[in-house]
Design an enzyme around this catalytic site. Sequence first.
Site, mmCIF file in Angstrom:
data_model
loop_
_atom_site.group_PDB
_atom_site.id
_atom_site.type_symbol
_atom_site.label_atom_id
_atom_site.label_comp_id
_atom_site.label_asym_id
_atom_site.label_seq_id
_atom_site.Cartn_x
_atom_site.Cartn_y
_atom_site.Cartn_z
ATOM 1 N N LEU A 20 0.820 -1.219 0.000
ATOM 2 C CA LEU A 20 0.000 0.000 0.000
ATOM 3 C C LEU A 20 0.852 1.266 0.000
ATOM 4 O O LEU A 20 1.878 1.347 0.674
ATOM 5 C CB LEU A 20 -0.939 -0.022 1.212
ATOM 6 N N GLY A 23 -1.551 6.409 -2.712
ATOM 7 C CA GLY A 23 -2.712 6.316 -3.606
ATOM 8 C C GLY A 23 -3.800 5.461 -2.968
ATOM 9 O O GLY A 23 -4.979 5.849 -2.926
ATOM 10 N N HIS A 24 -3.407 4.290 -2.461
ATOM 11 C CA HIS A 24 -4.377 3.436 -1.760
ATOM 12 C C HIS A 24 -4.927 4.159 -0.532
ATOM 13 O O HIS A 24 -6.126 4.112 -0.250
ATOM 14 C CB HIS A 24 -3.710 2.138 -1.283
ATOM 15 N N GLY A 132 -9.686 3.766 -7.593
ATOM 16 C CA GLY A 132 -8.915 4.924 -8.009
ATOM 17 C C GLY A 132 -8.989 5.198 -9.506
ATOM 18 O O GLY A 132 -9.060 4.273 -10.314
ATOM 19 N N GLU A 133 -8.929 6.478 -9.844
ATOM 20 C CA GLU A 133 -8.880 6.868 -11.270
ATOM 21 C C GLU A 133 -7.527 6.541 -11.890
ATOM 22 O O GLU A 133 -7.356 6.671 -13.093
ATOM 23 C CB GLU A 133 -9.167 8.365 -11.405
ATOM 24 N N ASP A 135 -6.517 3.649 -12.305
ATOM 25 C CA ASP A 135 -6.948 2.576 -13.213
ATOM 26 C C ASP A 135 -8.288 3.008 -13.803
ATOM 27 O O ASP A 135 -9.343 2.478 -13.440
ATOM 28 C CB ASP A 135 -7.045 1.263 -12.440
ATOM 29 N N SER A 171 2.194 0.260 -7.035
ATOM 30 C CA SER A 171 3.017 -0.752 -6.358
ATOM 31 C C SER A 171 4.140 -1.206 -7.285
ATOM 32 O O SER A 171 5.229 -1.557 -6.827
ATOM 33 C CB SER A 171 2.149 -1.946 -5.965
ATOM 34 N N ARG A 172 3.905 -1.173 -8.601
ATOM 35 C CA ARG A 172 4.909 -1.642 -9.564
ATOM 36 C C ARG A 172 6.081 -0.671 -9.721
ATOM 37 O O ARG A 172 7.090 -1.034 -10.324
ATOM 38 C CB ARG A 172 4.266 -1.911 -10.926
HETATM 39 P P1 AMP Z 1 -4.101 -2.172 -6.768
HETATM 40 O O1 AMP Z 1 -3.570 -2.504 -5.415
HETATM 41 O O2 AMP Z 1 -3.075 -1.699 -7.738
HETATM 42 O O3 AMP Z 1 -5.020 -3.228 -7.318
HETATM 43 O O4 AMP Z 1 -5.042 -0.900 -6.548
HETATM 44 C C1 AMP Z 1 -6.087 -0.920 -5.622
HETATM 45 C C2 AMP Z 1 -6.893 0.353 -5.777
HETATM 46 O O5 AMP Z 1 -6.045 1.477 -5.552
HETATM 47 C C3 AMP Z 1 -7.482 0.526 -7.183
HETATM 48 O O6 AMP Z 1 -8.782 1.084 -7.082
HETATM 49 C C4 AMP Z 1 -6.515 1.492 -7.834
HETATM 50 O O7 AMP Z 1 -7.097 2.253 -8.865
HETATM 51 C C5 AMP Z 1 -6.158 2.365 -6.650
HETATM 52 N N1 AMP Z 1 -4.888 3.071 -6.876
HETATM 53 C C6 AMP Z 1 -3.693 2.513 -7.183
HETATM 54 N N2 AMP Z 1 -2.780 3.490 -7.379
HETATM 55 C C7 AMP Z 1 -3.418 4.667 -7.210
HETATM 56 C C8 AMP Z 1 -3.027 6.045 -7.314
HETATM 57 N N3 AMP Z 1 -1.789 6.391 -7.634
HETATM 58 N N4 AMP Z 1 -3.960 6.990 -7.088
HETATM 59 C C9 AMP Z 1 -5.243 6.640 -6.782
HETATM 60 N N5 AMP Z 1 -5.672 5.371 -6.672
HETATM 61 C C10 AMP Z 1 -4.780 4.397 -6.888
#
Ligand code: AMP
Length: 259
Positions: A20, A23-24, A132-133, A135, A171-172
Amino acid sequence: MSTRREAGERIGFVPTMGFLHAGHRSLMALARPLCDHLVVSIYVNPLQFGPDEDLDTYPRDPAGDAAACAAEGVDTLFTPEDLYGDDHCTTVSVTELTDGLCGASRPGHFDGVTTVVARLFGLVQPHIAVFGEKDYQQLAVLRRMVRDLAMAVEVVGGPLIRDTDGLALSSRNAYLSIEQRQRGLSLHRALGAMAAAASSSAADRLAIGREILDVDEVDYLEIVDAISLQPLVRIDRPARAMVAARIGTTRLIDNIALD
Ligand code: AMP
């Protein structure tokens, strides 16, 4: 969660794959005042990874994730080991919205996303779910799934959060070397220049973006209708510039609103 629902509590939900970052955390902060009980899930969902993708190396930090959730006032951290039984045989699939962009370059990816989110919704039974926007296509696809299947969940979108240098938090990003990260900033620079350009021609703005991108391979650079995600020729309605690119073996995505 069903006893909490029955007691009248409003359940908020932020699904994630962990590792996390801010953003998360911004999604948790957005959800916190909108609900009584906030659930965050961490599950690296095998269904949404292609055979040559980074499922096995996806970064993990259980202790850091637990601390982040505690700091954001999360009530329940849900970390299932495995979400599918051996006899799982249901796929949730949204068509059309998934044809282009990441849907084209990652076959099966969005079926994996919609299937896991539908299953998580069934388990958590949230009133609201925040995505999140960052994605942007995923958010549009999930909104459509909820609408088309009449799921009793309100989907809320949170703004894309960037690092201080402009790189969209992901995360990447942990995979990037210092040099690769510098080149990764070209995604944000390209999108920023496309947003700032005066022309209403999508081709003009795409040329500006292409010129700035400094990556090993562009998966796509497109200007699309902000709702339908269909490519636009003229920017005469709410639009979004969307990019996905590879630097080394790392795939980065970013997007920006074009007003
Ligand atoms: P993930 O862990 O990558 O599957 O992301 C989980 C949630 O966090 C998804 O709704 C993503 O769109 C959101 N998310 C990831 N990175 C960001 C970011 N930089 N800004 C806003 N939301 C994010």
